[in-house]
Design an enzyme around this catalytic site. Structure first.
Site, short mmCIF file in Angstrom:
data_model
loop_
_atom_site.label_atom_id
_atom_site.label_comp_id
_atom_site.label_asym_id
_atom_site.label_seq_id
_atom_site.Cartn_x
_atom_site.Cartn_y
_atom_site.Cartn_z
N ASP A 26 24.55 80.03 87.80
CA ASP A 26 23.94 80.90 87.19
C ASP A 26 22.51 81.39 88.12
O ASP A 26 22.03 80.76 88.93
CB ASP A 26 23.10 80.41 86.05
CG ASP A 26 22.26 81.12 85.20
OD1 ASP A 26 22.82 81.80 84.18
OD2 ASP A 26 21.18 81.44 85.35
N HIS A 167 16.76 80.21 80.31
CA HIS A 167 16.40 81.39 81.37
C HIS A 167 15.95 80.92 82.56
O HIS A 167 15.11 81.46 83.53
CB HIS A 167 15.39 82.62 80.90
CG HIS A 167 16.17 83.41 79.85
ND1 HIS A 167 17.16 84.30 79.69
CD2 HIS A 167 15.64 83.51 78.49
CE1 HIS A 167 17.27 84.89 78.67
NE2 HIS A 167 16.44 84.30 78.01
#
Length: 591
Positions: A26, A167
Site C-alpha cells: 500500500d 490511510h
C-alpha cells in the site's frame, strides 16, 4: 492396443494458494497521478499460507511539500517526511523484499502505477510481478447484498479485520492482508485452490453471460446507442459506443467483471440499438435516453432535474438561497450544482468572503424603519452587519450585494483570497481538519462557479456550427443552438462541405433560449426537445475541445470572465485527484 493412462503431475494442478508468497503493498502519495505526484509512504506485508513472514514500512521524502489536503487525509506532514529516506534508497529495499512474490494491492493499478513510475525514474527494470487486485476479487465473490461497494474500509468492516484502514500505508496493507485471506476463503467455495485459478476466476464469464451471447448477434458495427431491455420492454441500461457491435459483445465476455453489469445481463431479454451519424450524437442521445427512461442499472445522468442552484434573491436586502428551479425573476444564479452538500459548501465560501445576511426572514425598508425586526446571533458574533435592525445602512448592504453579484458573474478572486488566507492560517496552527473544511468550501465554490460561468456563456449562443475531421477523411458536423445539439451529420471525403452545412442547419431542431440565458433554465416558449441540460452542454464542449475541431459559424458572443473560476478549476481538480485515492475501490459507474 489400449491407450496408456498417464497420471498427472502436481504442476498440472497449478500453484496451490497455500504455497504462494504474497506481498501486500500500500502507498501514500502527494497526489492521484504518478505523472505529477510522489510517494510519501510505503507499507508492505509478506505472507504465505496465512502466516506473516515480514513487514516493510517507511516514510519517503517526496522531494517537496506535502499538500495540506493530503496531510488532512493521512496525517503525514512535510516535517515528517523531510528527514525520511529518498525513493532512490527505499525502492531497492522494496524490490528485494518483494522479489519472487505475488504482489497484492487494493485498487492495484494505482499502487503499481506509482511503483512502475518510480522504477523508470531511478533506472530499475520493473520485475514482471504477478499482480492480484483485491478489488477485482471482491467484485467477483461478494454480492451487492453483502457489501454496498468494494472500498477497503467497507471490506474491512465486512471481514471484521483486526486492523482498521487509516490511510497510513502499513496499517492499510495489514488490513488488506486480512481482506485477502477472507476473499481466498470465499474462493474455496467456488473450487478455486490455485493461483492460476484465482487469477482466471475474476475474468471468467458467468454461465448467464455465456447463455445471453446471442443477444449481440444482430448489433451493427456503427456508432450509436444501445439499450438493454427486460422481457416487459423496460430499459435496464443505456450506453453508447463508437462501435456498437464490439461494445455490446464485451458484456458477454470475461473482461466484464462488474457485479451490477453481470446482474443486468442476466435480466436482459433484448438489446435495442440506435445508429447515430457521429460519436457526439451517440453521447448526447445516451444522456437524453437515460434522463427519459431512468434505467435502474445506470448510475449517472438519471436525474438532471435534481440539479441545485445558488440564488442571490431579488429583494430589498438580498440573500443567498439554494433552489432547484431557475426563474425569470431578476435574481442571480450560480450553478448547476450536483448535491446539496456542495451547494451549502459553495454558499458558505461566498458568505465568508462577503457578509451577506444568512437569515431567511423577509426584510423591507418599512419594517426596518419601524423597528419591528431584531438582529440574530450572527450579528452578535460579527458575521452579519444586521441590516434588519438598521445597524447596517442600505447603501452599505447594497455594496455587499454588488460584490456578491460580481463574484457570481465572473470575479472569483475575493472568495479564493479569503479562503486561502484561512487555510494558510489554520495549517500554520496545525488545525488540519478545519483547514480541510475550508479547502472543501473553496473547492465547492470554484467548481460551481467555473461550471456555471462556462455553461452560461455557451447557453447564450444562438447557433454554433462546428466540424471535426473524420477517420475516413471526411468531416463530422454539429449544429448547436443555445447549448443543445440540434443536428449532427457527416460530409463524405473530398465533397464540398458547404451544401451539407446548409442542409443540416436548415433541418436542425428548433431550440428556444433558456430563462436568463442560464444553463438548465426552462426554455422560453416551446421547443421540440426543450433546453439543453448541463451534462449535454458539457458533452458538446468536450467535443469542441478535441484536436482538429473547426468553428464554422458562431452566432453570438462566446466569452468567459477574465478573472472567473474557470482558470482555477484545473488547480482544484488536480489537488482533489489525490484526495482519498484508495476510494478507487468503489463501484465504478456503468459505462
Amino acid at each position: 492396443m489400449t491407450a496408456a493412462h498417464v497420471q498427472g503431475t502436481l504442476d498440472d494442478l497449478g500453484t496451490p494458494l497455500s504455497g504462494v508468497t504474497f506481498v501486500v503493498v500500500d502507498l501514500e502519495t502527494t497526489g492521484g497521478s504518478a505523472a505529477d505526484s510522489a510517494i510519501t509512504e510505503i507499507g508492505a506485508v509478506k505472507v504465505r499460507g496465512g502466516e506473516e513472514l515480514g513487514e516493510l514500512g517507511t516514510l519517503v521524502d517526496p522531494g517537496g511539500p506535502v499538500p495540506p489536503f493530503i496531510t488532512a487525509l493521512t496525517g503525514i506532514t512535510t516535517a515528517m517526511v523531510t528527514a525520511a529516506p529518498r525513493m532512490d534508497s527505499v525502492l531497492p529495499a522494496f524490490l528485494e523484499f518483494a522479489r519472487g512474490s505475488v504482489l497484492v494491492a487494493h485498487n492495484a493499478p494505482f499502487d503499481i502505477g506509482f511503483l512502475k513510475a518510480a522504477c523508470a525514474e531511478h533506472g530499475y527494470a520493473w520485475p514482471r510481478f504477478t499482480v492480484v487486485d483485491t478489488v477485482d476479487l471482491a467484485r467477483r465473490v461478494l454480492s451487492k447484498d453483502e457489501v454496498p461497494n468494494c472500498k477497503l474500509g467497507t471490506l474491512s468492516r465486512f471481514f471484521r479485520t483486526a486492523t482498521e484502514p487509516t490511510h497510513r500505508a502499513l496499517a492499510d496493507a495489514r488490513a488488506t492482508v486480512e481482506v485477502l485471506h477472507g476473499l481466498i476463503e470465499r474462493l474455496g467455495s467456488f473450487g478455486v485452490t490455485s493461483l492460476e485459478e484465482m487469477r482466471g476466476f475474476a475474468k471468467a464469464p458467468t454461465p448467464e453471460q455465456r447463455r445471453k451471447r446471442h443477444l449481440a448477434d444482430d448489433v451493427p458495427s456503427a456508432p450509436g446507442v444501445y439499450l438493454f431491455e427486460d422481457a416487459a420492454g423496460e430499459a435496464l441500461y443505456v450506453g453508447k459506443s463508437g462501435d456498437l457491435r464490439s461494445r455490446v459483445r464485451s458484456y458477454f465476455t470475461g473482461s466484464e467483471t462488474r457485479r451490477r453489469v453481470r446482474e443486468m445481463v442476466g435480466l436482459a431479454e433484448r438489446i435495442r440499438t440506435i445508429v447515430c451519424a457521429t460519436g457526439l450524437e451517440a453521447e448526447v442521445r445516451e444522456l437524453r435516453l437515460i434522463a427519459e427512461h431512468k434505467p435502474r442499472y445506470n448510475r449517472r445522468s438519471k436525474f438532471p432535474e435534481r440539479a441545485l442552484w445558488l440564488k442571490l434573491t431579488a429583494e430589498p436586502f438580498p440573500r443567498l438561497s439554494i433552489v432547484r428551479e431557475i426563474r425569470d425573476d431578476g435574481a442571480r444564479y450560480l450553478g448547476p450544482i450536483s448535491s446539496r452538500r456542495q451547494a451549502e459548501e459553495a454558499r458558505a465560501a461566498l458568505h465568508e468572503a462577503v457578509p451577506l445576511r444568512q437569515c431567511t426572514q423577509r426584510i423591507t425598508l418599512r419594517l426596518v424603519e419601524a423597528g419591528r425586526l431584531h438582529a440574530c446571533a450572527l450579528a452578535e458574533m460579527g458575521h452579519c452587519g444586521a441590516p434588519c435592525d438598521g445597524s447596517e445602512a442600505l447603501e452599505d448592504y447594497t455594496a455587499h450585494v454588488t460584490a456578491a453579484q460580481e463574484i457570481m458573474e465572473g470575479d472569483a478572486r475575493p472568495v479564493v483570497a479569503s479562503a486561502r488566507a484561512r487555510i494558510d492560517r489554520l495549517s500554520r496552527e496545525l488545525r488540519y481538519e478545519e483547514a480541510a473544511a475550508q479547502r472543501d468550501r473553496l473547492a465547492a465554490f470554484v467548481r460551481a462557479a467555473a461550471r456555471g460561468q462556462r455553461l452560461t456563456a455557451f447557453a447564450r449562443l444562438r447557433q454554433l456550427v462546428a466540424a471535426r475531421p473524420a477517420f475516413d477523411n471526411g468531416w463530422e458536423l454539429a449544429v448547436v443552438r443555445y447549448g443543445r445539439l440540434a443536428a449532427a451529420g457527416t460530409v463524405p471525403p473530398r465533397a464540398d462541405p458547404w451544401p451539407y452545412v446548409h442542409a443540416l442547419t436548415a433541418t436542425a431542431e428548433t431550440v428556444f433560449p433558456p430563462v436568463g440565458g442560464a444553463p438548465g433554465g426552462v426554455p422560453l416558449g416551446t421547443a421540440q426537445g426543450g433546453g439543453a441540460t448541463a451534462e449535454e452542454m458539457e458533452c458538446v464542449l468536450r467535443w469542441l475541445d478535441l484536436p482538429g475541431v473547426r468553428l464554422v459559424e458562431v452566432d453570438g458572443e462566446w466569452t468567459c470572465p477574465a478573472h472567473g473560476a474557470e482558470g482555477l478549476r484545473g488547480w482544484i481538480d488536480n489537488a482533489y485527484a489525490a484526495h482519498d485515492p484508495k476510494s478507487s475501490g468503489r463501484s465504478r459507474p456503468l459505462r
